[in-house]
Design a protein around this motif. Structure first.
Motif, PDB file in Angstrom:
ATOM      1  N   THR A 287      12.209   2.932  10.612  1.00  0.00           N
ATOM      2  CA  THR A 287      12.259   1.482  10.852  1.00  0.00           C
ATOM      3  C   THR A 287      11.396   1.146  12.065  1.00  0.00           C
ATOM      4  O   THR A 287      11.911   0.786  13.131  1.00  0.00           O
ATOM      5  CB  THR A 287      13.703   1.015  11.087  1.00  0.00           C
ATOM      6  N   PRO A 288      10.067   1.297  11.928  1.00  0.00           N
ATOM      7  CA  PRO A 288       9.200   1.021  13.075  1.00  0.00           C
ATOM      8  C   PRO A 288       9.256  -0.457  13.441  1.00  0.00           C
ATOM      9  O   PRO A 288       9.517  -1.312  12.598  1.00  0.00           O
ATOM     10  CB  PRO A 288       7.805   1.412  12.554  1.00  0.00           C
ATOM     11  N   PRO A 289       9.020  -0.770  14.718  1.00  0.00           N
ATOM     12  CA  PRO A 289       9.067  -2.172  15.132  1.00  0.00           C
ATOM     13  C   PRO A 289       7.927  -2.971  14.505  1.00  0.00           C
ATOM     14  O   PRO A 289       6.872  -2.417  14.158  1.00  0.00           O
ATOM     15  CB  PRO A 289       8.900  -2.082  16.662  1.00  0.00           C
ATOM     16  N   GLU A 290       8.161  -4.241  14.339  1.00  0.00           N
ATOM     17  CA  GLU A 290       7.113  -5.112  13.814  1.00  0.00           C
ATOM     18  C   GLU A 290       5.968  -5.197  14.822  1.00  0.00           C
ATOM     19  O   GLU A 290       6.196  -5.142  16.034  1.00  0.00           O
ATOM     20  CB  GLU A 290       7.663  -6.518  13.564  1.00  0.00           C
ATOM     21  N   PRO A 291       4.712  -5.313  14.330  1.00  0.00           N
ATOM     22  CA  PRO A 291       3.590  -5.479  15.266  1.00  0.00           C
ATOM     23  C   PRO A 291       3.837  -6.675  16.182  1.00  0.00           C
ATOM     24  O   PRO A 291       4.179  -7.753  15.719  1.00  0.00           O
ATOM     25  CB  PRO A 291       2.386  -5.711  14.338  1.00  0.00           C
ATOM     26  N   ARG A 292       3.673  -6.457  17.491  1.00  0.00           N
ATOM     27  CA  ARG A 292       3.970  -7.520  18.442  1.00  0.00           C
ATOM     28  C   ARG A 292       2.711  -8.223  18.924  1.00  0.00           C
ATOM     29  O   ARG A 292       2.582  -9.426  18.794  1.00  0.00           O
ATOM     30  CB  ARG A 292       4.739  -6.938  19.632  1.00  0.00           C
ATOM     31  N   GLY A 293       1.796  -7.479  19.517  1.00  0.00           N
ATOM     32  CA  GLY A 293       0.599  -8.081  20.069  1.00  0.00           C
ATOM     33  C   GLY A 293      -0.601  -7.908  19.159  1.00  0.00           C
ATOM     34  O   GLY A 293      -0.515  -7.284  18.094  1.00  0.00           O
ATOM     35  N   PRO A 294      -1.756  -8.440  19.569  1.00  0.00           N
ATOM     36  CA  PRO A 294      -2.961  -8.330  18.735  1.00  0.00           C
ATOM     37  C   PRO A 294      -3.430  -6.895  18.547  1.00  0.00           C
ATOM     38  O   PRO A 294      -4.016  -6.572  17.517  1.00  0.00           O
ATOM     39  CB  PRO A 294      -3.987  -9.173  19.496  1.00  0.00           C
ATOM     40  N   TYR A 295      -3.153  -6.018  19.546  1.00  0.00           N
ATOM     41  CA  TYR A 295      -3.565  -4.632  19.358  1.00  0.00           C
ATOM     42  C   TYR A 295      -2.741  -3.971  18.263  1.00  0.00           C
ATOM     43  O   TYR A 295      -3.277  -3.207  17.453  1.00  0.00           O
ATOM     44  CB  TYR A 295      -3.426  -3.847  20.667  1.00  0.00           C
ATOM     45  N   ASP A 296      -1.434  -4.255  18.231  1.00  0.00           N
ATOM     46  CA  ASP A 296      -0.601  -3.736  17.151  1.00  0.00           C
ATOM     47  C   ASP A 296      -1.105  -4.230  15.799  1.00  0.00           C
ATOM     48  O   ASP A 296      -1.122  -3.478  14.813  1.00  0.00           O
ATOM     49  CB  ASP A 296       0.856  -4.174  17.333  1.00  0.00           C
ATOM     50  N   ARG A 297      -1.493  -5.504  15.756  1.00  0.00           N
ATOM     51  CA  ARG A 297      -2.004  -6.057  14.495  1.00  0.00           C
ATOM     52  C   ARG A 297      -3.318  -5.378  14.113  1.00  0.00           C
ATOM     53  O   ARG A 297      -3.563  -5.098  12.938  1.00  0.00           O
ATOM     54  CB  ARG A 297      -2.205  -7.575  14.624  1.00  0.00           C
ATOM     55  N   TYR A 298      -4.151  -5.101  15.094  1.00  0.00           N
ATOM     56  CA  TYR A 298      -5.421  -4.403  14.840  1.00  0.00           C
ATOM     57  C   TYR A 298      -5.157  -3.052  14.181  1.00  0.00           C
ATOM     58  O   TYR A 298      -5.750  -2.724  13.144  1.00  0.00           O
ATOM     59  CB  TYR A 298      -6.181  -4.222  16.149  1.00  0.00           C
ATOM     60  N   THR A 299      -4.261  -2.250  14.779  1.00  0.00           N
ATOM     61  CA  THR A 299      -4.004  -0.914  14.231  1.00  0.00           C
ATOM     62  C   THR A 299      -3.352  -0.998  12.849  1.00  0.00           C
ATOM     63  O   THR A 299      -3.641  -0.165  11.976  1.00  0.00           O
ATOM     64  CB  THR A 299      -3.113  -0.107  15.182  1.00  0.00           C
ATOM     65  N   ALA A 300      -2.484  -2.003  12.635  1.00  0.00           N
ATOM     66  CA  ALA A 300      -1.857  -2.145  11.318  1.00  0.00           C
ATOM     67  C   ALA A 300      -2.902  -2.483  10.256  1.00  0.00           C
ATOM     68  O   ALA A 300      -2.856  -1.967   9.129  1.00  0.00           O
ATOM     69  CB  ALA A 300      -0.789  -3.237  11.365  1.00  0.00           C
TER      70      ALA A 300
END
Length: 330
Positions: A287-300
């Motif tokens: 249950t990984p955390p939802e992407p929070r910041g733009p860097y998380d969104r980039y990696t996703a």
């Protein structure tokens, strides 16, 4: 069918699935001519002509042109050559359709303007070199204006999108969103602020120091050995499992070692405690955390474009190996 019998054009049409007018057309075009003509001018076809017309119908359904069909029937081109040519054309058509589908899906999701639609179409059709250039420009701007550790920048740049030769519509949609993300000036600034804060505040300076990065890199081969062992079905309580557990503990106890201190002592209690902490990692991974910041969104989005999520770390296997390593060797 009788090899000696001749068939009227209506019979030929029924047998081949072509219309009468199509049979006449191919005769007039010199593609498949009748074997004979009645005194009244009616065309008659033999078995060979019927078979050739069936082939013509199949080739036409594969979008072959008349010139290509003539060459095949005349023996000037093989069916293999024709298939290779049309497969290449079909793959290009499929690529265009996937690109259009991705753009249309993005339009529906974003309620895009006409200008955005034009941009998305351009982004979807970028070459490998253009995509690489866009990502490089993004990371150059993100790492400009401060002094991030060079190795960290290398790691950030290494996680980059690589569209396959024949991407799916979902991969193209992810690429369009990613390309729009990295082109956005505000996003670039936000990622710079986010990574700057991670590297310069709290434990950031320690965790991104050169000695700590060296130690983190030293864990890579041990983690790889654990992943290989779990994938191969090696029992955690086997000699190989104990060896990996010992290597992991040796690395872990030395992570915070200094010239003035040996680090954390290797005790059975520490191993069991480490095993419990390691086991919780599997819960986090499920249950990984939802992407929070733009860097998380980039990696996703990079993961979605590449359609190759990183191999999961065997938390439970390593936890079991750590517990087993407390017991006397068998």
């Amino acid at each position: 069918m009788d090899t000696n019998e001749l068939y009227a054009i209506g019979d030929v049409a029924r047998r081949t699935g072509l219309s009468v007018s199509a049979v006449r057309y191919y005769a007039d075009a010199g593609v498949v001519t009748p074997a004979a003509t009645t005194p009244a001018g009616h065309r008659l076809y033999d078995v060979s002509a019927v078979a050739r017309l069936e082939l013509v119908r199949t080739l036409r359904e594969l979008d072959a042109g008349l010139d290509e069909i003539r060459r095949v029937l005349a023996g000037e081109a093989t069916l293999r050559e024709l298939a290779a040519t049309h497969l290449a054309l079909l793959e290009r058509q499929e690529a265009r359709l996937r690109s259009r589908r991705a753009v249309l899906s993005t339009i529906l999701r974003q309620d895009s303007t006409a200008e955005q639609v034009t941009l998305m179409h351009k982004l979807a059709g970028m070459s490998d070199e253009e995509r690489d250039r866009l990502i490089d420009e993004f990371w150059t701007e993100v790492s400009t204006g401060w002094d991030p550790p060079e190795r960290m920048v290398e790691w950030w740049r290494a996680a980059r999108p690589e569209l396959p030769e024949h991407p799916t519509a979902a991969q193209l949609e992810a690429w369009i969103e990613l390309a729009e993300l990295v082109r956005d000036t505000e996003v670039r600034q936000a990622v710079r602020r986010e990574l700057h804060e991670v590297c310069t505040t709290g434990a950031g300076p320690l965790m991104t120091s050169s000695p700590m990065l060296d130690r983190m890199e030293a864990a890579t081969p041990i983690a790889g050995a654990a992943m290989d062992a779990a994938r191969d079905g090696v029992p955690p309580d086997s000699p190989r499992g104990r060896e990996i557990a010992d290597r992991w503990i040796e690395w872990l106890t030395g992570v915070f070692a200094t010239p003035d201190g040996p680090g954390i002592p290797d005790t059975p209690e520490f191993r069991l405690q480490t095993a419990e902490h390691t086991a919780t990692g599997s819960e986090w991974e499920r249950t990984p955390p939802e992407p929070r910041g733009p860097y998380d969104r980039y990696t996703a989005l990079v993961t979605a474009v590449n359609d190759a999520p990183p191999e999961q770390f065997p938390f439970e296997w390593l936890a079991a190996a750590l517990r087993a390593s407390v017991e006397p060797a068998r």
